[in-house]
Scaffold this active site. Structure first.
Site, PDB file in Angstrom:
ATOM      1  CB  THR A 134      -0.903  -0.010   1.258  1.00  0.00           C
ATOM      2  OG1 THR A 134      -1.465   1.272   1.460  1.00  0.00           O
ATOM      3  CG2 THR A 134      -0.110  -0.362   2.505  1.00  0.00           C
ATOM      4  CG  ASP A 135      -1.176   4.973  -0.867  1.00  0.00           C
ATOM      5  OD1 ASP A 135      -1.738   4.260  -0.009  1.00  0.00           O
ATOM      6  OD2 ASP A 135      -1.773   5.914  -1.448  1.00  0.00           O
ATOM      7  CD  GLU A 136      -3.515   3.323   4.317  1.00  0.00           C
ATOM      8  OE1 GLU A 136      -3.418   3.349   5.553  1.00  0.00           O
ATOM      9  OE2 GLU A 136      -4.572   3.084   3.718  1.00  0.00           O
ATOM     10  CE1 TYR A 159      -3.305  -2.772   5.673  1.00  0.00           C
ATOM     11  CE2 TYR A 159      -3.231  -0.418   5.199  1.00  0.00           C
ATOM     12  CZ  TYR A 159      -3.272  -1.733   4.760  1.00  0.00           C
ATOM     13  OH  TYR A 159      -3.282  -2.002   3.411  1.00  0.00           O
ATOM     14  CE  LYS A 163       0.045  -4.595   2.973  1.00  0.00           C
ATOM     15  NZ  LYS A 163      -0.351  -5.938   2.449  1.00  0.00           N
TER      16      LYS A 163
HETATM   17  P1  NAD Z   1      -9.533  -7.539   2.063  1.00  0.00           P
HETATM   18  O1  NAD Z   1      -9.528  -7.249   3.531  1.00  0.00           O
HETATM   19  O2  NAD Z   1     -10.765  -7.277   1.284  1.00  0.00           O
HETATM   20  O3  NAD Z   1      -9.145  -9.069   1.812  1.00  0.00           O
HETATM   21  C1  NAD Z   1      -8.132  -9.725   2.508  1.00  0.00           C
HETATM   22  C2  NAD Z   1      -8.250 -11.216   2.242  1.00  0.00           C
HETATM   23  O4  NAD Z   1      -7.172 -11.885   2.911  1.00  0.00           O
HETATM   24  C3  NAD Z   1      -9.544 -11.838   2.795  1.00  0.00           C
HETATM   25  O5  NAD Z   1     -10.099 -12.712   1.842  1.00  0.00           O
HETATM   26  C4  NAD Z   1      -9.090 -12.584   4.032  1.00  0.00           C
HETATM   27  O6  NAD Z   1      -9.913 -13.701   4.330  1.00  0.00           O
HETATM   28  C5  NAD Z   1      -7.690 -12.997   3.628  1.00  0.00           C
HETATM   29  N1  NAD Z   1      -6.807 -13.241   4.774  1.00  0.00           N
HETATM   30  C6  NAD Z   1      -6.647 -12.462   5.886  1.00  0.00           C
HETATM   31  N2  NAD Z   1      -5.751 -13.023   6.706  1.00  0.00           N
HETATM   32  C7  NAD Z   1      -5.319 -14.164   6.113  1.00  0.00           C
HETATM   33  C8  NAD Z   1      -4.376 -15.160   6.471  1.00  0.00           C
HETATM   34  N3  NAD Z   1      -3.691 -15.099   7.623  1.00  0.00           N
HETATM   35  N4  NAD Z   1      -4.168 -16.192   5.625  1.00  0.00           N
HETATM   36  C9  NAD Z   1      -4.860 -16.274   4.461  1.00  0.00           C
HETATM   37  N5  NAD Z   1      -5.777 -15.370   4.076  1.00  0.00           N
HETATM   38  C10 NAD Z   1      -5.993 -14.312   4.889  1.00  0.00           C
HETATM   39  O7  NAD Z   1      -8.295  -6.739   1.480  1.00  0.00           O
HETATM   40  P2  NAD Z   1      -8.131  -5.993   0.060  1.00  0.00           P
HETATM   41  O8  NAD Z   1      -8.688  -4.632   0.170  1.00  0.00           O
HETATM   42  O9  NAD Z   1      -8.525  -6.883  -1.025  1.00  0.00           O
HETATM   43  O10 NAD Z   1      -6.548  -5.843   0.037  1.00  0.00           O
HETATM   44  C11 NAD Z   1      -5.713  -6.876  -0.498  1.00  0.00           C
HETATM   45  C12 NAD Z   1      -4.270  -6.455  -0.354  1.00  0.00           C
HETATM   46  O11 NAD Z   1      -4.066  -5.219  -1.008  1.00  0.00           O
HETATM   47  C13 NAD Z   1      -3.853  -6.225   1.110  1.00  0.00           C
HETATM   48  O12 NAD Z   1      -2.563  -6.732   1.265  1.00  0.00           O
HETATM   49  C14 NAD Z   1      -3.858  -4.720   1.267  1.00  0.00           C
HETATM   50  O13 NAD Z   1      -2.908  -4.324   2.217  1.00  0.00           O
HETATM   51  C15 NAD Z   1      -3.485  -4.271  -0.142  1.00  0.00           C
HETATM   52  N6  NAD Z   1      -3.992  -2.944  -0.541  1.00  0.00           N
HETATM   53  C16 NAD Z   1      -5.327  -2.656  -0.411  1.00  0.00           C
HETATM   54  C17 NAD Z   1      -5.778  -1.404  -0.831  1.00  0.00           C
HETATM   55  C18 NAD Z   1      -7.243  -1.026  -0.732  1.00  0.00           C
HETATM   56  O14 NAD Z   1      -7.567   0.151  -0.882  1.00  0.00           O
HETATM   57  N7  NAD Z   1      -8.144  -1.953  -0.507  1.00  0.00           N
HETATM   58  C19 NAD Z   1      -4.889  -0.476  -1.362  1.00  0.00           C
HETATM   59  C20 NAD Z   1      -3.542  -0.821  -1.475  1.00  0.00           C
HETATM   60  C21 NAD Z   1      -3.119  -2.065  -1.072  1.00  0.00           C
END
Ligand code: NAD
Length: 350
Positions: A134-136, A159, A163
């Site tokens: 993430t950019d965070e 969080y 990350k």
């Molecule tokens: P989300 O919370 O919707 O999904 C996370 C998924 O990971 C879920 O299906 C959950 O069941 C699974 N999970 C959690 N812990 C687990 C574990 N220990 N083992 C296996 N599975 C596990 O998240 P998202 O928004 O789809 O984000 C996905 C990735 O992208 C994350 O790494 C997040 O940091 C990154 N990200 C998200 C955003 C955003 O705006 N949503 C932006 C930048 C980066």
């Protein structure tokens, strides 16, 4: 008939594939007819098999319920499926929940990523590993400038700190052990299938229910919004063309204050489901701010454009309006994921 593996079908292991961005990535991966996908997902409150219901009948798709922090399970999956790429979406992803309880964030985001890396090092060191970040991790910006890949990490929430820790491990494993690992630092992502705790779906659903639209603090926090399909395209480009040990910023180039964003959502909703007597935008309610709330994020993605040939293609107003429509038309999905998570759109992290 030869099995899929014998027939030379390529396989990707995708962790967190039942979550928001992961489920879109799984669908994109399966668009290639010669590919198999194995999803490893713990099905936390944020993960739901419903997000994958349209691909679950595909013979090239395998779902494994399990934890990325279970090194023995990850090693077994690597041995069994010999994937040509591992893409790590699995994470605890909500800043507010990390304020309420950081422990799960350390367990999954840090220890989980470490166990994945260890399993890769032991079993599969030459295989492409894409770590979705993430950019965070970069912290907060003032009124100008944007995050570059060279911007020092300065995470402010638990969080973001977890990350950042994971990113450092991934980089170190690429340098130290020669893992073919790349990191993507994506900006705030929006689109269908996002769990309703996040700002955009929360606003849509509360507005439809006539509930207050919470605005943290003065509402002038700025985020750089990226459509989920553009995010997926950036991760695919990094998988294909990223250089081991490097990070790539993936930003939407759509900076908006939270207040402006909520007004846009209300405007889009008015044209789909007119509110009647009380306009949706009058439901905006200022609430106590998030602790250590980062003022502004903006992502410079020139490196991804130059080195990966990636650029976002979704126009923000159109992408947002489509997203609003998706939530209006998918209330059954909303009800099911909220019920499974026992989530009622209450304030978190206050
Ligand atoms: P989300 O919370 O919707 O999904 C996370 C998924 O990971 C879920 O299906 C959950 O069941 C699974 N999970 C959690 N812990 C687990 C574990 N220990 N083992 C296996 N599975 C596990 O998240 P998202 O928004 O789809 O984000 C996905 C990735 O992208 C994350 O790494 C997040 O940091 C990154 N990200 C998200 C955003 C955003 O705006 N949503 C932006 C930048 C980066």
């Amino acid at each position: 008939m030869p099995g899929l593996r014998e027939a030379g079908v390529d396989c990707w292991l995708i962790t967190g594939g039942a979550g928001f961005i992961g489920c879109h990535f799984v669908r994109a991966a399966l668009r290639e007819p010669s590919r198999r996908v194995v999803v490893l997902d713990k099905l936390t409150y944020a993960g739901n098999k419903l997000n994958l219901s349209d691909v679950s009948g595909d013979s090239r798709f395998t779902f494994v319920e399990g934890d990325i922090a279970d090194g023995a399970l990850v090693e077994k999956l690597l041995a069994e499926h010999t994937p040509s790429a591992v893409v790590n979406f699995a994470a605890e992803s909500h800043v507010d929940r990390s304020i309420d309880g950081p422990r799960n964030f350390v367990a999954t985001n840090v220890v989980g990523t470490f166990e994945l890396l260890e399993a890769m090092r032991r079993r599969h060191p030459a295989v492409r590993f894409v770590h979705v970040s993430t950019d965070e991790v970069y912290g907060a910006l003032g009124d100008d400038g944007s995050f570059l890949e060279s911007t020092p990490y300065a995470p402010n929430s638990p969080y973001a700190a977890t990350k950042a820790a994971a990113d450092h491990l991934v980089r170190a494993y690429a340098r130290t052990y020669g893992l073919s690992a790349v990191i993507t630092n994506g900006s705030n992502t929006y689109g269908p299938y996002q769990f309703p705790e996040k700002l955009i779906p929360l606003t849509i659903l509360n507005a439809l229910d006539g509930r207050p639209l919470p605005i943290y603090g003065d509402g002038l926090y700025v985020r750089d919004w990226l459509h989920v399909e553009d995010h997926v395209a950036g991760i695919l480009a990094a998988l294909d063309r990223g250089k081991a040990g490097e990070r790539y910023n993936i930003g939407g180039g759509n900076e908006r204050t939270n207040l402006a964003l909520v007004d846009m959502i209300c405007g889009a909703l008015e044209s789909i489901v007119p509110s009647g007597k009380r306009p949706y935008r009058e439901l905006k309610t200022h609430v106590v701010d998030r602790s250590a709330h980062d003022r502004r994020y903006a992502v410079d993605s020139k490196k991804a454009r130059r080195e990966l040939g990636w650029a976002p293609s979704r126009e923000f107003a159109a992408g947002l309006a489509e997203t609003v429509r998706w939530y209006v038309e998918n209330r059954a999905w909303v009800d099911a994921v909220q019920a499974k998570a026992q989530y009622t759109r209450e304030r978190l992290g206050a």
